[in-house]
Design a protein around this motif. Structure first.
Motif, PDB file in Angstrom:
ATOM      1  N   SER A 183      11.145 -20.584 -34.431  1.00 47.81           N
ATOM      2  CA  SER A 183      12.125 -21.556 -34.971  1.00 47.81           C
ATOM      3  C   SER A 183      12.038 -22.734 -33.905  1.00 47.81           C
ATOM      4  O   SER A 183      11.742 -22.541 -32.883  1.00 47.81           O
ATOM      5  CB  SER A 183      13.351 -20.776 -34.903  1.00 47.81           C
ATOM      6  N   PRO A 184      12.980 -23.952 -34.282  1.00 46.29           N
ATOM      7  CA  PRO A 184      13.089 -24.861 -33.403  1.00 46.29           C
ATOM      8  C   PRO A 184      13.658 -24.382 -32.002  1.00 46.29           C
ATOM      9  O   PRO A 184      13.073 -25.010 -30.916  1.00 46.29           O
ATOM     10  CB  PRO A 184      13.683 -26.186 -34.153  1.00 46.29           C
ATOM     11  N   ALA A 185      14.612 -23.626 -32.127  1.00 39.77           N
ATOM     12  CA  ALA A 185      15.347 -23.456 -30.982  1.00 39.77           C
ATOM     13  C   ALA A 185      14.502 -22.276 -30.114  1.00 39.77           C
ATOM     14  O   ALA A 185      14.716 -22.650 -28.766  1.00 39.77           O
ATOM     15  CB  ALA A 185      16.654 -22.518 -31.497  1.00 39.77           C
ATOM     16  N   PHE A 186      13.773 -21.423 -30.772  1.00 46.86           N
ATOM     17  CA  PHE A 186      13.274 -20.560 -29.872  1.00 46.86           C
ATOM     18  C   PHE A 186      12.019 -21.212 -29.252  1.00 46.86           C
ATOM     19  O   PHE A 186      11.587 -21.008 -28.156  1.00 46.86           O
ATOM     20  CB  PHE A 186      12.568 -19.396 -30.701  1.00 46.86           C
ATOM     21  N   ASN A 187      11.297 -21.963 -29.828  1.00 43.65           N
ATOM     22  CA  ASN A 187      10.179 -22.820 -29.368  1.00 43.65           C
ATOM     23  C   ASN A 187      10.631 -23.987 -28.285  1.00 43.65           C
ATOM     24  O   ASN A 187       9.989 -23.847 -27.049  1.00 43.65           O
ATOM     25  CB  ASN A 187       9.335 -23.991 -30.498  1.00 43.65           C
ATOM     26  N   SER A 188      11.872 -24.271 -28.308  1.00 42.78           N
ATOM     27  CA  SER A 188      12.366 -25.041 -27.479  1.00 42.78           C
ATOM     28  C   SER A 188      12.764 -24.423 -26.118  1.00 42.78           C
ATOM     29  O   SER A 188      12.416 -24.843 -24.960  1.00 42.78           O
ATOM     30  CB  SER A 188      13.680 -25.851 -28.010  1.00 42.78           C
ATOM     31  N   LEU A 189      13.356 -23.206 -26.356  1.00 46.30           N
ATOM     32  CA  LEU A 189      13.676 -22.028 -25.022  1.00 46.30           C
ATOM     33  C   LEU A 189      12.195 -21.924 -24.459  1.00 46.30           C
ATOM     34  O   LEU A 189      12.390 -21.909 -23.136  1.00 46.30           O
ATOM     35  CB  LEU A 189      14.172 -20.954 -25.700  1.00 46.30           C
ATOM     36  N   LEU A 190      11.225 -21.542 -25.198  1.00 51.26           N
ATOM     37  CA  LEU A 190      10.196 -21.068 -24.362  1.00 51.26           C
ATOM     38  C   LEU A 190       9.561 -22.332 -23.568  1.00 51.26           C
ATOM     39  O   LEU A 190       8.986 -21.986 -22.571  1.00 51.26           O
ATOM     40  CB  LEU A 190       9.090 -20.631 -25.478  1.00 51.26           C
ATOM     41  N   MET A 191       9.391 -23.452 -24.230  1.00 49.08           N
ATOM     42  CA  MET A 191       9.072 -24.660 -23.392  1.00 49.08           C
ATOM     43  C   MET A 191       9.997 -24.854 -22.347  1.00 49.08           C
ATOM     44  O   MET A 191       9.549 -25.488 -21.220  1.00 49.08           O
ATOM     45  CB  MET A 191       9.089 -25.976 -24.344  1.00 49.08           C
ATOM     46  N   VAL A 236      10.278 -24.927 -16.197  1.00 47.05           N
ATOM     47  CA  VAL A 236      10.644 -24.325 -15.044  1.00 47.05           C
ATOM     48  C   VAL A 236      10.027 -23.555 -14.149  1.00 47.05           C
ATOM     49  O   VAL A 236       9.405 -23.650 -12.873  1.00 47.05           O
ATOM     50  CB  VAL A 236      12.009 -23.158 -15.041  1.00 47.05           C
ATOM     51  N   LEU A 237       9.015 -22.796 -14.805  1.00 51.22           N
ATOM     52  CA  LEU A 237       8.134 -21.905 -14.097  1.00 51.22           C
ATOM     53  C   LEU A 237       6.983 -22.602 -13.615  1.00 51.22           C
ATOM     54  O   LEU A 237       6.388 -22.359 -12.438  1.00 51.22           O
ATOM     55  CB  LEU A 237       7.442 -20.792 -15.194  1.00 51.22           C
ATOM     56  N   ALA A 238       6.527 -23.805 -14.101  1.00 54.25           N
ATOM     57  CA  ALA A 238       5.514 -24.821 -13.972  1.00 54.25           C
ATOM     58  C   ALA A 238       5.443 -25.187 -12.473  1.00 54.25           C
ATOM     59  O   ALA A 238       4.690 -25.458 -11.942  1.00 54.25           O
ATOM     60  CB  ALA A 238       5.144 -26.047 -14.681  1.00 54.25           C
ATOM     61  N   SER A 239       6.779 -25.548 -12.086  1.00 48.89           N
ATOM     62  CA  SER A 239       6.889 -26.118 -10.411  1.00 48.89           C
ATOM     63  C   SER A 239       6.654 -24.823  -9.463  1.00 48.89           C
ATOM     64  O   SER A 239       6.568 -25.555  -8.163  1.00 48.89           O
ATOM     65  CB  SER A 239       8.378 -26.741 -10.514  1.00 48.89           C
ATOM     66  N   PHE A 240       6.798 -23.804  -9.883  1.00 49.18           N
ATOM     67  CA  PHE A 240       6.554 -22.529  -8.723  1.00 49.18           C
ATOM     68  C   PHE A 240       5.363 -21.788  -8.899  1.00 49.18           C
ATOM     69  O   PHE A 240       4.971 -21.172  -8.177  1.00 49.18           O
ATOM     70  CB  PHE A 240       7.751 -21.584  -9.088  1.00 49.18           C
ATOM     71  N   MET A 241       4.776 -21.924 -10.227  1.00 53.05           N
ATOM     72  CA  MET A 241       3.323 -21.159 -10.368  1.00 53.05           C
ATOM     73  C   MET A 241       2.387 -21.986 -10.642  1.00 53.05           C
ATOM     74  O   MET A 241       1.228 -21.616 -11.123  1.00 53.05           O
ATOM     75  CB  MET A 241       3.450 -19.796 -11.037  1.00 53.05           C
ATOM     76  N   GLY A 242       2.665 -23.466 -10.923  1.00 53.32           N
ATOM     77  CA  GLY A 242       1.697 -24.309 -11.128  1.00 53.32           C
ATOM     78  C   GLY A 242       1.568 -24.545 -12.654  1.00 53.32           C
ATOM     79  O   GLY A 242       1.826 -23.828 -13.537  1.00 53.32           O
ATOM     80  N   THR A 243       1.311 -25.760 -13.112  1.00 53.51           N
ATOM     81  CA  THR A 243       1.058 -26.096 -14.377  1.00 53.51           C
ATOM     82  C   THR A 243       0.273 -25.297 -15.209  1.00 53.51           C
ATOM     83  O   THR A 243       0.219 -24.906 -16.562  1.00 53.51           O
ATOM     84  CB  THR A 243       0.976 -27.545 -14.686  1.00 53.51           C
ATOM     85  N   THR A 244      -0.879 -24.855 -14.452  1.00 54.31           N
ATOM     86  CA  THR A 244      -2.034 -24.119 -15.021  1.00 54.31           C
ATOM     87  C   THR A 244      -1.502 -22.611 -15.225  1.00 54.31           C
ATOM     88  O   THR A 244      -1.720 -22.060 -16.398  1.00 54.31           O
ATOM     89  CB  THR A 244      -3.391 -24.070 -13.999  1.00 54.31           C
ATOM     90  N   GLY A 245      -0.901 -21.861 -14.179  1.00 56.34           N
ATOM     91  CA  GLY A 245      -0.367 -20.775 -14.269  1.00 56.34           C
ATOM     92  C   GLY A 245       0.749 -20.649 -15.519  1.00 56.34           C
ATOM     93  O   GLY A 245       0.691 -19.536 -16.316  1.00 56.34           O
ATOM     94  N   ALA A 246       1.709 -21.471 -15.605  1.00 54.30           N
ATOM     95  CA  ALA A 246       2.717 -21.556 -16.433  1.00 54.30           C
ATOM     96  C   ALA A 246       2.260 -21.640 -17.899  1.00 54.30           C
ATOM     97  O   ALA A 246       2.483 -21.050 -18.748  1.00 54.30           O
ATOM     98  CB  ALA A 246       3.755 -22.454 -16.228  1.00 54.30           C
ATOM     99  N   SER A 247       1.272 -22.755 -18.032  1.00 53.23           N
ATOM    100  CA  SER A 247       0.692 -22.769 -19.336  1.00 53.23           C
ATOM    101  C   SER A 247      -0.170 -21.694 -19.816  1.00 53.23           C
ATOM    102  O   SER A 247      -0.094 -21.283 -21.058  1.00 53.23           O
ATOM    103  CB  SER A 247      -0.369 -24.117 -19.333  1.00 53.23           C
TER     104      SER A 247
END
Length: 490
Positions: free
Chosen positions: A143-151, A156-167
């Motif tokens: 759903s739009p809400a769930f997709n937005s939550l995952l993103m 948040v994860l990207a700044s601590f495990m890298g954009t590659t790791g989070a992706s």
């Protein structure tokens, strides 16, 4: 329709195939490399002031091939993209060796491979392997809400495990959550904008340009303290836009709330041991940036520090342990395949080689062919213009490797970290934001972009073409960057 899974030995077979396959293009590049290696140790760095602008044509050829071949000749591209990329690499290497000598060409090749490409691809492979072994279980509904939550979580994860790791960690559950929707390409496009780029702007762990700044002396928390408002604005605006766009598609499709191909009935995770490996990767990256034993080895003219060798060796060990210790079922359920990694490895090999003269010309400053770019960022009184640094570093990072592009403009503004963090803080913020944020403008602006695209296409998502993706970025990102310029980078 039941979900199909690969056979238990699929991962082993693909690893063997990837390691043992030898294409004609690889042999040609290998022959060129070994011809130039003995002479490379005697060569000096490439002088960008001696290069004419047309030396950038092979790099432009790689970009146009990535953009046009999938549209005009998809069958040829799918089966021969490695050979086409290798041909453009040779189109640079052979004339360059003929005009400037094998020693200079060899030095450039060795530096591109040993100092840049190999560390890049080893780290990327480690993150791809480890994240691909974590299966997030659950019958998620896109759903739009769930997709937005995952993103938002991925950002948040990207700044601590890298954009590659989070992706790599978040893209597979996001695709599964939307596998019952007719229109889901826009979900992946926004994921690239938010998780693969904007989310990595708050720490040196998030994106390679910021890590290079950290190595140059920029404080670890400087970007968090100075780019938080810009990052919050960009991610917040993109999440709001995504929610509106996804809601429109969702209502138009009339998506059933019950997934016709349910994954699993309850939330859970498999392959949890890979979280330890992710922490190990982060620790190794930090170690290589902070521990300086002062020991280096000369590899055909390119000095390689002991810390880099130990980091890369440890990353290879982590890759092996992840493949060995991860339950086969976790990778099967993730539909783990080496095809996206192979595509990224081949394409970026060509990019790293052909980008060599482009970066050399940029480093030459006003003496190089790209002098107009350098002059554009400086006022008549000699002071740097933050807005121009933001756009110049950003637009170049959209198509060039954003890490060396960051360094070019960092050094152009003086290169003194103490001054950059204080007197020239607006300039450093502009360079940092431009290099990270505008990597989202094209598929090749940041390594995770192309990898996410490859994974999505392998899972059946009909992703936009090279230019189609840039149409999305032009409509959505460029106006936001314009607002950011007016607010923060004037």
């Amino acid at each position: 329709m039941a979900e199909s899974h690969p056979s238990p030995d699929r991962t082993t077979t693909e690893v063997r195939t990837l390691l043992l396959s030898r294409s004609r293009a690889a042999r040609l590049l290998g022959a060129a490399a070994f011809t130039l290696l003995p002479l490379a140790a005697q060569a000096a760095d490439i002088d960008g002031a001696r290069l004419a602008g047309w030396w950038s044509l092979p790099f432009a050829g790689v970009l146009l091939s990535i953009a046009l071949f999938p549209l005009l000749a998809p069958f040829i591209w799918h089966h021969h993209y490695g050979k086409i990329t290798a041909a453009w690499s040779l189109a640079f290497l052979l004339p360059f060796a003929a005009l400037f000598g094998p020693a200079v060409a060899g030095a450039g090749l060795v530096h591109a491979l040993v100092a840049e490409y190999i560390p890049f691809i080893v780290l990327l492979t480690a993150l791809f392997t480890v994240a691909g072994g974590i299966y997030i279980r659950g019958n998620f509904h896109g759903s739009p809400a769930f997709n937005s939550l995952l993103m938002a979580i991925g950002a948040v994860l990207a700044s601590f495990m890298g954009t590659t790791g989070a992706s790599m960690l978040m893209i597979r559950p996001l695709i599964r959550a939307n596998d019952n929707r007719r229109h889901n390409a826009h979900v992946v496009v926004f994921f690239i904008f938010i998780v693969s780029n904007a989310g990595g702007s708050l720490t040196p762990l998030g994106d390679p340009p910021l890590f290079l700044g950290f190595l140059k002396g920029v404080e670890f928390t400087w970007t968090l303290r100075n780019l938080f408002p810009e990052t919050l604005f960009l991610i917040g605006a993109l999440l709001a836009l995504f929610f509106l766009v996804d809601t429109w598609y969702y209502r138009r499709e009339g998506v059933e709330k019950i997934d016709p191909t349910p994954d699993t009935p309850s939330f859970g995770m498999e392959g949890k041991v890979n979280f330890l490996f992710l922490l190990g990767i982060v620790a190794l990256v930090l170690m290589s940036g902070t521990w300086k034993p002062g020991v280096s080895y000369d590899i055909a003219g390119t000095p390689v520090g002991l810390e880099q060798l130990l980091r890369d060796a440890a990353l290879l060990v982590i890759i092996g342990l992840s493949l060995y210790l991860t339950p086969v079922r976790a990778r099967q359920q993730n539909e783990f395949s080496w095809a996206p990694m192979a595509e990224v490895a081949k394409l970026f090999a060509g990019i790293f080689i052909t980008i060599t003269p482009v970066l050399a010309m940029l480093k030459a400053g006003t003496a190089g062919a790209f002098a107009p770019v350098v002059q554009l960022v400086t006022a008549l009184d000699g002071q740097p213009i933050p807005a121009m640094y933001f756009w110049a570093s950003g637009l170049l990072s959209s198509f060039l490797d954003n890490a060396p592009t960051y360094l070019v403009f960092f050094n152009l503004a003086g290169g003194d970290p103490a001054v950059m963090m204080t007197t020239l803080a607006p300039v450093l913020a502009a360079v940092s934001a431009g290099s990270v944020f505008m990597g989202a403008n094209s598929y090749i602006g940041n390594a995770p972009n192309l990898m996410v695209k490859a994974i999505a296409e392998e899972r059946g998502v009909k992703m936009p073409s090279f230019f189609g993706y840039m149409a999305w970025s032009a409509v959505l990102l460029i106006p936001l960057f314009g607002l950011m310029t007016l607010i923060w980078f004037r």
